[in-house]
Design an enzyme around this catalytic site. Structure first.
Site, mmCIF file in Angstrom:
data_model
loop_
_atom_site.group_PDB
_atom_site.id
_atom_site.type_symbol
_atom_site.label_atom_id
_atom_site.label_comp_id
_atom_site.label_asym_id
_atom_site.label_seq_id
_atom_site.Cartn_x
_atom_site.Cartn_y
_atom_site.Cartn_z
ATOM 1 N N TYR A 26 -15.518 7.305 -7.165
ATOM 2 C CA TYR A 26 -14.272 6.786 -7.748
ATOM 3 C C TYR A 26 -14.271 6.732 -9.273
ATOM 4 O O TYR A 26 -13.269 6.319 -9.867
ATOM 5 C CB TYR A 26 -13.997 5.382 -7.185
ATOM 6 C CG TYR A 26 -13.829 5.379 -5.686
ATOM 7 C CD1 TYR A 26 -12.757 6.050 -5.100
ATOM 8 C CD2 TYR A 26 -14.744 4.740 -4.844
ATOM 9 C CE1 TYR A 26 -12.597 6.078 -3.712
ATOM 10 C CE2 TYR A 26 -14.589 4.755 -3.457
ATOM 11 C CZ TYR A 26 -13.519 5.426 -2.910
ATOM 12 O OH TYR A 26 -13.348 5.457 -1.550
ATOM 13 N N ASN A 77 -1.525 3.813 -4.136
ATOM 14 C CA ASN A 77 -2.785 4.207 -3.522
ATOM 15 C C ASN A 77 -3.053 3.155 -2.447
ATOM 16 O O ASN A 77 -3.464 2.035 -2.762
ATOM 17 C CB ASN A 77 -3.921 4.235 -4.540
ATOM 18 C CG ASN A 77 -5.227 4.697 -3.897
ATOM 19 O OD1 ASN A 77 -5.365 4.704 -2.680
ATOM 20 N ND2 ASN A 77 -6.185 5.080 -4.735
ATOM 21 N N HIS A 83 -5.042 5.344 6.271
ATOM 22 C CA HIS A 83 -5.481 5.999 7.503
ATOM 23 C C HIS A 83 -5.242 5.149 8.743
ATOM 24 O O HIS A 83 -5.609 5.560 9.847
ATOM 25 C CB HIS A 83 -6.981 6.325 7.389
ATOM 26 C CG HIS A 83 -7.373 6.845 6.042
ATOM 27 N ND1 HIS A 83 -6.857 8.012 5.530
ATOM 28 C CD2 HIS A 83 -8.185 6.339 5.068
ATOM 29 C CE1 HIS A 83 -7.357 8.204 4.317
ATOM 30 N NE2 HIS A 83 -8.160 7.202 4.011
ATOM 31 N N ASP A 90 6.074 2.000 7.506
ATOM 32 C CA ASP A 90 7.431 1.549 7.816
ATOM 33 C C ASP A 90 8.065 0.840 6.620
ATOM 34 O O ASP A 90 9.265 1.000 6.368
ATOM 35 C CB ASP A 90 7.411 0.599 9.017
ATOM 36 C CG ASP A 90 7.164 1.326 10.340
ATOM 37 O OD1 ASP A 90 7.264 2.565 10.370
ATOM 38 O OD2 ASP A 90 6.862 0.638 11.333
ATOM 39 N N HIS A 103 -4.544 9.469 -4.248
ATOM 40 C CA HIS A 103 -5.932 9.177 -3.867
ATOM 41 C C HIS A 103 -6.850 9.681 -4.967
ATOM 42 O O HIS A 103 -6.731 10.835 -5.400
ATOM 43 C CB HIS A 103 -6.291 9.827 -2.531
ATOM 44 C CG HIS A 103 -5.454 9.272 -1.426
ATOM 45 N ND1 HIS A 103 -5.630 7.996 -0.956
ATOM 46 C CD2 HIS A 103 -4.394 9.786 -0.765
ATOM 47 C CE1 HIS A 103 -4.718 7.757 -0.028
ATOM 48 N NE2 HIS A 103 -3.952 8.827 0.096
ATOM 49 N N ILE A 104 -7.734 8.818 -5.387
ATOM 50 C CA ILE A 104 -8.655 9.159 -6.471
ATOM 51 C C ILE A 104 -9.631 10.250 -6.006
ATOM 52 O O ILE A 104 -9.873 11.223 -6.711
ATOM 53 C CB ILE A 104 -9.428 7.895 -6.908
ATOM 54 C CG1 ILE A 104 -8.446 6.857 -7.462
ATOM 55 C CG2 ILE A 104 -10.502 8.246 -7.940
ATOM 56 C CD1 ILE A 104 -9.053 5.460 -7.638
ATOM 57 N N ARG A 114 -10.569 10.228 7.180
ATOM 58 C CA ARG A 114 -9.752 10.108 5.951
ATOM 59 C C ARG A 114 -8.739 11.240 5.811
ATOM 60 O O ARG A 114 -7.967 11.281 4.863
ATOM 61 C CB ARG A 114 -10.653 10.089 4.712
ATOM 62 C CG ARG A 114 -11.572 8.889 4.653
ATOM 63 C CD ARG A 114 -12.330 8.829 3.344
ATOM 64 N NE ARG A 114 -13.518 8.007 3.485
ATOM 65 C CZ ARG A 114 -13.552 6.677 3.354
ATOM 66 N NH1 ARG A 114 -12.449 6.015 3.027
ATOM 67 N NH2 ARG A 114 -14.669 6.011 3.517
HETATM 68 O O1 CA2 Z 1 -9.632 8.077 -2.842
HETATM 69 C C1 CA2 Z 1 -8.905 7.081 -2.785
HETATM 70 O O2 CA2 Z 1 -8.215 6.696 -3.717
HETATM 71 C C2 CA2 Z 1 -8.872 6.248 -1.494
HETATM 72 O O3 CA2 Z 1 -7.530 5.847 -1.265
HETATM 73 C C3 CA2 Z 1 -9.762 5.040 -1.749
HETATM 74 C C4 CA2 Z 1 -9.959 4.172 -0.506
HETATM 75 C C5 CA2 Z 1 -10.396 5.010 0.682
HETATM 76 O O4 CA2 Z 1 -10.462 4.200 1.860
HETATM 77 C C6 CA2 Z 1 -9.453 6.172 0.938
HETATM 78 O O5 CA2 Z 1 -9.943 6.925 2.025
HETATM 79 C C7 CA2 Z 1 -9.344 7.047 -0.299
HETATM 80 C C8 CA2 Z 1 -11.039 3.108 -0.755
HETATM 81 C C9 CA2 Z 1 -10.812 2.254 -1.929
HETATM 82 C C10 CA2 Z 1 -12.079 1.490 -2.223
HETATM 83 O O6 CA2 Z 1 -12.301 1.526 -3.603
HETATM 84 C C11 CA2 Z 1 -13.540 1.198 -4.070
HETATM 85 C C12 CA2 Z 1 -13.753 1.419 -5.394
HETATM 86 C C13 CA2 Z 1 -14.959 1.151 -5.939
HETATM 87 C C14 CA2 Z 1 -15.984 0.630 -5.158
HETATM 88 C C15 CA2 Z 1 -15.763 0.404 -3.823
HETATM 89 C C16 CA2 Z 1 -14.517 0.689 -3.263
#
Ligand code: CA2
Length: 152
Positions: A26, A77, A83, A90, A103-104, A114
């Site tokens: 991330y 986001n 998922h 909705d 999504h990052i 995912r």
């Molecule tokens: O890639 C993305 O932006 C996601 O939406 C991030 C979600 C993940 O469940 C999606 O599949 C993809 C998770 C967010 C958690 O973010 C964190 C950031 C730093 C450390 C731990 C979690």
């Protein structure tokens, strides 16, 4: 009705941890950095931003409902709710505002669970795997969509 020059930025569960863990997935920017980037980018187009993050599905849904009166588009986001959440989907389709899904990470190169997004087909804009700069891309594309709707 005039179109409000305001966007809602929604970050879902666990995105408050940005910049603290998993930098290889991330990056190192924090949630505050994301919110500043979105505000700056939207400002280039004369838009203000209401930014919120929550780890609670109902809080996210209430914010989306409130945007109906105050915003002309939503950058979201949804985190892991992407998922799993029919209710989030909705809410987004219910307010009928243009939505940009961000999504990052590149979810399509990660675990199979995912790969499916409940939000995908209610969003007009999709930005996946561009890292935090993807939020700025999402704002630019969303502003174009809003402008197109205003003309049409
Ligand atoms: O890639 C993305 O932006 C996601 O939406 C991030 C979600 C993940 O469940 C999606 O599949 C993809 C998770 C967010 C958690 O973010 C964190 C950031 C730093 C450390 C731990 C979690």
């Amino acid at each position: 009705m005039t179109t409000p020059r305001r966007l809602l930025l929604v970050n879902g569960p666990n995105l408050n941890l940005l910049g603290t863990r998993e930098p290889e997935v991330y990056g190192t920017d924090t949630l505050a950095d994301v919110e500043a980037l979105v505000a700056r980018t939207a400002g280039e187009y004369g838009y203000e931003v209401t930014a919120m993050q929550s780890n609670h599905e109902g809080v996210l849904i209430d914010a989306i409902h409130a945007a109906r009166e105050t915003c002309s588009g939503i950058v979201i986001n949804p985190g892991g709710l992407t998922h799993t959440s029919v209710v989030l989907r909705d809410a987004l389709s219910g307010v009928a505002l243009p939505v940009a899904e961000v999504h990052i990470s590149d979810v399509y190169k990660r675990e199979e669970f995912r790969h499916h997004s409940y939000v995908r087909d209610v969003a007009a804009v999709h930005v996946v795997g561009e890292g935090v700069p993807g939020y700025a891309t999402a704002v630019r594309l969303l502003v174009d969509v809003i402008a197109g709707r205003a003309e049409g």
